[in-house]
Design a protein around this motif. Structure first.
Motif, PDB file in Angstrom:
ATOM      1  N   ALA A 165       1.028  -1.359  -0.059  1.00 11.20           N
ATOM      2  CA  ALA A 165      -0.455   0.035  -0.246  1.00 11.20           C
ATOM      3  C   ALA A 165       0.478   1.165  -0.448  1.00 11.20           C
ATOM      4  CB  ALA A 165      -0.853  -0.425   0.982  1.00 11.20           C
ATOM      5  N   CYS A 166       1.685   1.294   0.767  1.00  8.51           N
ATOM      6  CA  CYS A 166       3.635   2.376   0.792  1.00  8.51           C
ATOM      7  C   CYS A 166       3.629   2.518  -0.805  1.00  8.51           C
ATOM      8  CB  CYS A 166       4.032   2.519   1.827  1.00  8.51           C
ATOM      9  SG  CYS A 166       4.661   1.146   1.371  1.00  8.51           S
ATOM     10  N   LEU A 167       3.931   1.774  -1.805  1.00 12.37           N
ATOM     11  CA  LEU A 167       4.605   1.579  -2.848  1.00 12.37           C
ATOM     12  C   LEU A 167       3.365   3.378  -4.283  1.00 12.37           C
ATOM     13  CD1 LEU A 167       6.015  -0.627  -1.659  1.00 12.37           C
ATOM     14  CD2 LEU A 167       6.051  -1.132  -4.108  1.00 12.37           C
ATOM     15  N   ASN A 168       1.885   2.112  -3.541  1.00 15.61           N
ATOM     16  CA  ASN A 168       0.659   2.874  -4.115  1.00 15.61           C
ATOM     17  C   ASN A 168       0.926   4.260  -3.769  1.00 15.61           C
ATOM     18  OD1 ASN A 168       0.742   0.584  -5.474  1.00 15.61           O
ATOM     19  ND2 ASN A 168      -0.793  -0.823  -4.057  1.00 15.61           N
ATOM     20  N   VAL A 169       0.943   4.725  -2.808  1.00 16.58           N
ATOM     21  CA  VAL A 169       0.495   6.030  -2.460  1.00 16.58           C
ATOM     22  C   VAL A 169       1.928   6.847  -1.720  1.00 16.58           C
ATOM     23  CG1 VAL A 169      -1.497   5.788  -0.781  1.00 16.58           C
ATOM     24  CG2 VAL A 169       0.888   6.094  -0.017  1.00 16.58           C
ATOM     25  N   CYS A 170       3.101   6.828  -2.849  1.00 18.36           N
ATOM     26  CA  CYS A 170       4.062   7.248  -2.934  1.00 18.36           C
ATOM     27  C   CYS A 170       4.238   7.831  -3.628  1.00 18.36           C
ATOM     28  CB  CYS A 170       5.698   6.381  -2.455  1.00 18.36           C
ATOM     29  SG  CYS A 170       7.143   7.025  -2.080  1.00 18.36           S
ATOM     30  N   PRO A 171       4.204   9.387  -3.638  1.00 10.78           N
ATOM     31  CA  PRO A 171       4.523  10.378  -4.864  1.00 10.78           C
ATOM     32  C   PRO A 171       5.498  10.209  -5.341  1.00 10.78           C
ATOM     33  CG  PRO A 171       4.800  11.886  -2.906  1.00 10.78           C
ATOM     34  CD  PRO A 171       4.496  10.180  -2.282  1.00 10.78           C
ATOM     35  N   VAL A 172       6.782   9.699  -4.806  1.00  7.71           N
ATOM     36  CA  VAL A 172       8.097   9.660  -5.431  1.00  7.71           C
ATOM     37  C   VAL A 172       8.305   7.632  -6.194  1.00  7.71           C
ATOM     38  CG1 VAL A 172      10.724   8.867  -4.699  1.00  7.71           C
ATOM     39  CG2 VAL A 172       9.582  10.917  -3.461  1.00  7.71           C
ATOM     40  N   PRO A 189       8.742   3.345  -0.455  1.00 10.68           N
ATOM     41  CA  PRO A 189       9.117   3.361   0.993  1.00 10.68           C
ATOM     42  C   PRO A 189       9.344   2.633   1.866  1.00 10.68           C
ATOM     43  CG  PRO A 189       6.838   4.470   0.363  1.00 10.68           C
ATOM     44  CD  PRO A 189       6.960   3.372  -1.076  1.00 10.68           C
ATOM     45  N   ILE A 190       8.604   1.135   2.474  1.00  9.66           N
ATOM     46  CA  ILE A 190       9.163   0.175   2.685  1.00  9.66           C
ATOM     47  C   ILE A 190      10.524  -0.317   2.393  1.00  9.66           C
ATOM     48  CG2 ILE A 190       7.298  -1.704   1.473  1.00  9.66           C
ATOM     49  CD1 ILE A 190       8.565  -0.796   5.322  1.00  9.66           C
ATOM     50  N   GLY A 191      10.489  -0.309   1.462  1.00 11.01           N
ATOM     51  CA  GLY A 191      11.758  -0.593   0.678  1.00 11.01           C
ATOM     52  C   GLY A 191      13.451   0.499   1.020  1.00 11.01           C
ATOM     53  N   ALA A 192      12.477   2.183   0.794  1.00 14.89           N
ATOM     54  CA  ALA A 192      13.460   2.853   0.750  1.00 14.89           C
ATOM     55  C   ALA A 192      14.803   2.403   2.785  1.00 14.89           C
ATOM     56  CB  ALA A 192      13.788   4.023   0.877  1.00 14.89           C
ATOM     57  N   VAL A 193      13.461   1.730   3.251  1.00 14.71           N
ATOM     58  CA  VAL A 193      13.382   1.170   4.886  1.00 14.71           C
ATOM     59  C   VAL A 193      14.772   0.320   5.298  1.00 14.71           C
ATOM     60  CG1 VAL A 193      12.263   3.219   5.834  1.00 14.71           C
ATOM     61  CG2 VAL A 193      11.518   1.355   6.165  1.00 14.71           C
ATOM     62  N   ALA A 217       2.267   9.726   3.338  1.00 17.84           N
ATOM     63  CA  ALA A 217       0.953   9.022   2.838  1.00 17.84           C
ATOM     64  C   ALA A 217       1.199   8.195   3.444  1.00 17.84           C
ATOM     65  CB  ALA A 217       0.829   9.305   1.496  1.00 17.84           C
ATOM     66  N   CYS A 218       2.679   7.676   3.470  1.00 17.57           N
ATOM     67  CA  CYS A 218       3.245   5.699   3.736  1.00 17.57           C
ATOM     68  C   CYS A 218       2.391   5.525   4.936  1.00 17.57           C
ATOM     69  CB  CYS A 218       4.648   5.441   3.388  1.00 17.57           C
ATOM     70  SG  CYS A 218       5.813   6.867   4.182  1.00 17.57           S
ATOM     71  N   TYR A 219       2.823   6.048   6.066  1.00 12.66           N
ATOM     72  CA  TYR A 219       2.158   6.190   7.000  1.00 12.66           C
ATOM     73  C   TYR A 219       0.769   5.840   7.509  1.00 12.66           C
ATOM     74  CZ  TYR A 219       2.445   6.708  12.529  1.00 12.66           C
ATOM     75  OH  TYR A 219       2.094   6.443  13.642  1.00 12.66           O
ATOM     76  N   ASP A 220      -0.412   6.674   6.877  1.00 12.52           N
ATOM     77  CA  ASP A 220      -1.693   6.650   6.861  1.00 12.52           C
ATOM     78  C   ASP A 220      -2.192   5.473   6.662  1.00 12.52           C
ATOM     79  OD1 ASP A 220      -1.466   9.271   8.100  1.00 12.52           O
ATOM     80  OD2 ASP A 220      -2.069  10.127   5.980  1.00 12.52           O
ATOM     81  N   LYS A 234       1.118   0.248  10.814  1.00 15.21           N
ATOM     82  CA  LYS A 234       1.808   1.610  11.412  1.00 15.21           C
ATOM     83  C   LYS A 234       2.897   1.535  11.297  1.00 15.21           C
ATOM     84  CE  LYS A 234      -1.758   3.369  14.237  1.00 15.21           C
ATOM     85  NZ  LYS A 234      -1.818   4.182  15.521  1.00 15.21           N
ATOM     86  N   ILE A 235       3.535   1.119  10.956  1.00 19.79           N
ATOM     87  CA  ILE A 235       5.087   1.302  10.470  1.00 19.79           C
ATOM     88  C   ILE A 235       5.349   2.587  10.068  1.00 19.79           C
ATOM     89  CG2 ILE A 235       7.497   0.815   8.961  1.00 19.79           C
ATOM     90  CD1 ILE A 235       6.113  -2.100   8.904  1.00 19.79           C
ATOM     91  N   ASN A 236       5.858   3.588  11.327  1.00 19.22           N
ATOM     92  CA  ASN A 236       6.462   4.465  10.978  1.00 19.22           C
ATOM     93  C   ASN A 236       7.180   5.129   9.603  1.00 19.22           C
ATOM     94  OD1 ASN A 236       6.721   7.741  11.026  1.00 19.22           O
ATOM     95  ND2 ASN A 236       6.217   8.029  13.398  1.00 19.22           N
ATOM     96  N   ILE A 237       6.598   5.069   8.427  1.00 21.24           N
ATOM     97  CA  ILE A 237       8.376   4.968   7.720  1.00 21.24           C
ATOM     98  C   ILE A 237       8.650   6.192   8.110  1.00 21.24           C
ATOM     99  CG2 ILE A 237       8.772   4.984   5.273  1.00 21.24           C
ATOM    100  CD1 ILE A 237       6.266   3.267   4.987  1.00 21.24           C
TER     101      ILE A 237
END
Lengths: 501, 209
Positions: A338-345, A361-365, A392-395, A400-403
């Motif tokens: 889900a975090c990929l799909n909302v990430c503007p980057v 986002p999750i991969g970046a961490v 947006a990734c956290y939301d 609830k990973i605080n990316i």
């Protein structure tokens, strides 16, 4: 070895994953790879279409769950509890899988996991395996290891098949061929799929039917399957795979031998915990109320499915992340994407720019927590900067990973690691140091502020009138320069309200 | 040191002293507001299944009525031969021209030559449109409900619950379990859902009772 900022006393991180084995690192830093991706208009069109489609679907099915936030809280707490009890839970999982006729193997790193799987396949005497889509086996580069030993690995997930036939790399956790449009997929199938109907159209239903015909014979003859696992239940020894197409069921059911590679963080304490994750995962990943198929099995069942079952538990840098308070939460990830799909980057660069099999986002961490931040020229050092920290990734994260917090910590860790390795500070570090000196004294700050107002004459419409020397030019190349006002705030205050301090 | 011992030692060193996590809040819904088998959950199950492009047929609760619904659904698709789970009552498949009970000897290739399979089920979840098969006599071994291209699955109304927790609570985690939510599907091409890949492309649910 660098120490994490968030690592409490007394905790010892395990070794970092070896970036020479598997697919956790690209060959270029993110900014260089992203620049190429941004220039590919077809890629950007495909990504924009796909991510906006899935965002709308996810929002609709999440919106209809009245207790969504309570489920997120529970998912997050179950994972935190799991990490705290990880050794005991893994021992319990091992005992239960073994008691039900399975064999458990432990792999410290990618090379060891590949060796274990290769030996198990060789022992069957077979020279091909069918595979269920699995992030863990991509992470360790299992297909390459098998092929190097003369064993053919058939990817059976449609998107993985598109990637494999296209001699390509996956670019998304859930939909590895998201960077391909339907007409490109038709081209790949027409060119690479043996015996495909030449009248193939680019209708998704027609393409899916072609994949069915192509793989059916492979499923019927396969003797060995390799899978990952979404969850491993400690109290019962039950493994679970969540999927859509039925290729997972084929692999988990028809062959004689099943080998499952599972990261140690995928264990959950109890069967009841799945009632939380089986609500969170499908709605977050494909935007469905439930994925078409979820398979669970415990060891070996006489007369039903593979009669030989092996579970390979993988570390590969996970114990490194586990030692850090924030890194540990990156291990909570259930790979929904889900975090990929909302990430503007991510939406603009796609997954290949991240280099790792874990993009977005999750991969970046997760990737830098597994492989380590070097402070040198490792491409993964650039990943924590592949974000605007919009949040947006956290939301959307179902656990609830605080990316954004993790990204900031990793940036700080990178700054420290860089300083430790280099005699000269980065220009950014030097500027910060100068700013700290200026701000430490009120008179000094007022003087510098006044001096800065004169700098406005050198800036027109956000661009410097004269080209700036490096390193400042690096900053202005992609950003406007804010023009300082004619008067500082302090001067304005003194001029207009000087009588009222 | 073995890989096992070394990994466990690494995990213990990385974990630190705290060997208990935070309490897991139980504030999410476990039971739904509607009773199992109630009209509301049955209507919701039908809605969800049809949303997945499954076909739903209503039938009476007795075996003869179920058999009539099964026969009609198969005949309507031009199917006259089925294999069925060993615990399926004879009456459920009496109206089919050729019906063989699975004795566990048919290979995957044999099953691939049969156009349809008839099984029962052990639970269904209305909110997600999910049907559970547990590998028992009524559901058959997993290959049975997988390889034939049409799956006719009988769901008894009293087995329909509203929520995922209620549904999983009815299952035995040590059995080989398959949760089915519609026919096989993929979202791999441009994230658009397409029904019909490797699993049965046609799912007919006979809702009995």
């Amino acid at each position: 070895m660098s120490t994490f900022l968030g690592m409490p006393q007394g905790r010892v991180p395990g070794p970092a994953a070896d970036t020479a084995v598997g697919q956790l690192t690209g060959d270029r830093p993110f900014p260089a790879a992203a620049r190429d991706a941004l220039g590919n208009t077809q890629l950007r069109r495909n990504l924009a279409h796909a991510t906006s489609t899935i965002r709308a679907k996810r929002a609709a099915v999440v919106g209809e769950v009245p207790d969504w936030e309570a489920l997120r809280e529970a998912g997050s707490a179950i994972k935190a509890d799991t990490m705290a009890r990880l050794p005991e839970l893994l021992e319990q999982l091992e005992a239960n899988v073994t008691a039900r006729g399975g064999t458990v193997h432990w792999a410290r790193d990618a090379a060891e996991a590949n060796r274990i799987v290769l030996d198990l396949v060789r022992a069957t005497g077979e020279n091909e395996v069918v595979k269920v889509k699995s992030m863990a086996t991509q992470e360790i580069g299992l297909n390459e290891a098998l092929e190097g030993a003369g064993i053919t690995a058939h990817e059976t997930d449609l998107a993985e098949l598109i990637v494999q036939l296209g001699h390509d790399k996956p670019s998304h956790i859930l939909v590895p061929a998201i960077h391909r449009g339907r007409s490109e997929i038709r081209e790949i199938f027409a060119r690479e799929m043996p015996g495909v109907d030449p009248g193939l159209t680019d209708e998704p239903a027609v393409l899916a039917a072609a994949a069915r015909t192509h793989l059916r014979e492979v499923f019927l003859r396969a003797k060995v399957a390799v899978s990952g696992a979404n969850f491993g239940v400690a109290e019962t020894g039950t493994l679970t795979v969540v999927e859509s197409e039925g290729n997972g069921r084929m692999c988990l059911t028809l062959p004689e031998t099943l080998i499952t590679v599972m990261g140690i963080e995928k264990v959950v304490p109890t069967w009841r915990d799945l009632e939380v994750f089986l609500q969170l995962l499908p709605r977050s990943s494909t935007g469905e109320r439930m994925n078409p198929y979820t398979s669970s099995w415990a060891g070996v069942t006489p007369g039903d499915g593979p009669q030989e079952f092996h579970l390979v538990l993988l570390d590969n840098g996970r114990t490194r992340a586990l030692a850090d308070d924030l890194g540990r939460t990156a291990l909570h990830c259930i790979r929904c994407s889900a975090c990929l799909n909302v990430c503007p980057v991510y939406e603009r660069t796609g997954g290949h720019a991240y280099g790792s099999v874990y993009p977005g986002p999750i991969g970046a961490v997760l990737t830098p927590f597994l492989t380590g931040i070097t402070g040198g020229s490792d491409p993964n050092d650039s990943l924590p900067y592949a974000s605007s920290l919009c949040g947006a990734c956290y939301d959307v994260c179902p656990v609830k990973i605080n990316i954004p917090d993790l990204l900031v910590e990793l940036r700080a860790e990178h700054t420290e690691a860089h300083a430790a390795r280099h005699r000269l500070p980065t220009s950014e570090a030097a500027a910060m140091k100068a700013a700290a000196w200026v701000m430490a004294d009120p008179k000094r700050f007022a003087r510098v502020g006044r001096a800065a107002t004169r700098g406005r004459h050198g800036i027109r419409q956000g661009k410097p009138v004269l080209p700036l020397p490096p390193p400042l030019s690096g900053w202005t190349a992609s950003r406007d320069v804010p023009s300082p006002p004619a008067e500082t705030f302090r001067d304005w205050w003194a001029r207009t309200r000087g009588d009222r301090p | 040191m073995s890989a096992r011992d070394e990994m466990l030692a690494r995990i213990r060193r990385a974990r630190g002293d705290a060997s208990e996590g935070p309490p897991v809040p139980g504030s999410y819904r476990v039971a739904g507001e509607h009773a199992p088998g109630s009209d509301a959950v049955v209507a919701q199950l039908v809605d969800r299944l049809e949303d997945y492009r499954a076909t739903v047929v209503r039938a009476g609760g007795d075996d003869v009525a179920i058999g009539a619904a099964v026969a009609a659904a198969l005949a309507g698709r031009g199917i006259h031969e089925v294999v069925h789970a060993p615990g399926v009552p004879d009456a459920w498949v009496r109206g089919v021209h050729v019906a063989r009970s699975d004795d566990g000897t048919a290979s995957a290739r044999d099953l691939d030559a049969v156009p349809a399979v008839v099984t029962g089920s052990v639970a269904a979840v209305s909110e997600t449109g999910t049907i559970a098969l547990d590998g028992g006599p009524l559901c058959g071994r997993r290959a049975l409900s997988l390889v034939p291209d049409t799956h006719v699955c009988v769901v008894r109304v009293q087995d329909v619950v509203q929520t995922v927790p209620e549904g999983l609570g009815r299952l035995d985690p040590t059995r080989p379990t398959t949760l089915i939510s519609g026919p096989s599907a993929t979202s791999d091409i441009e994230l658009s859902r397409v029904e019909g890949v490797h699993g049965p492309r046609t799912l007919v649910v006979v809702l009995a009772g």
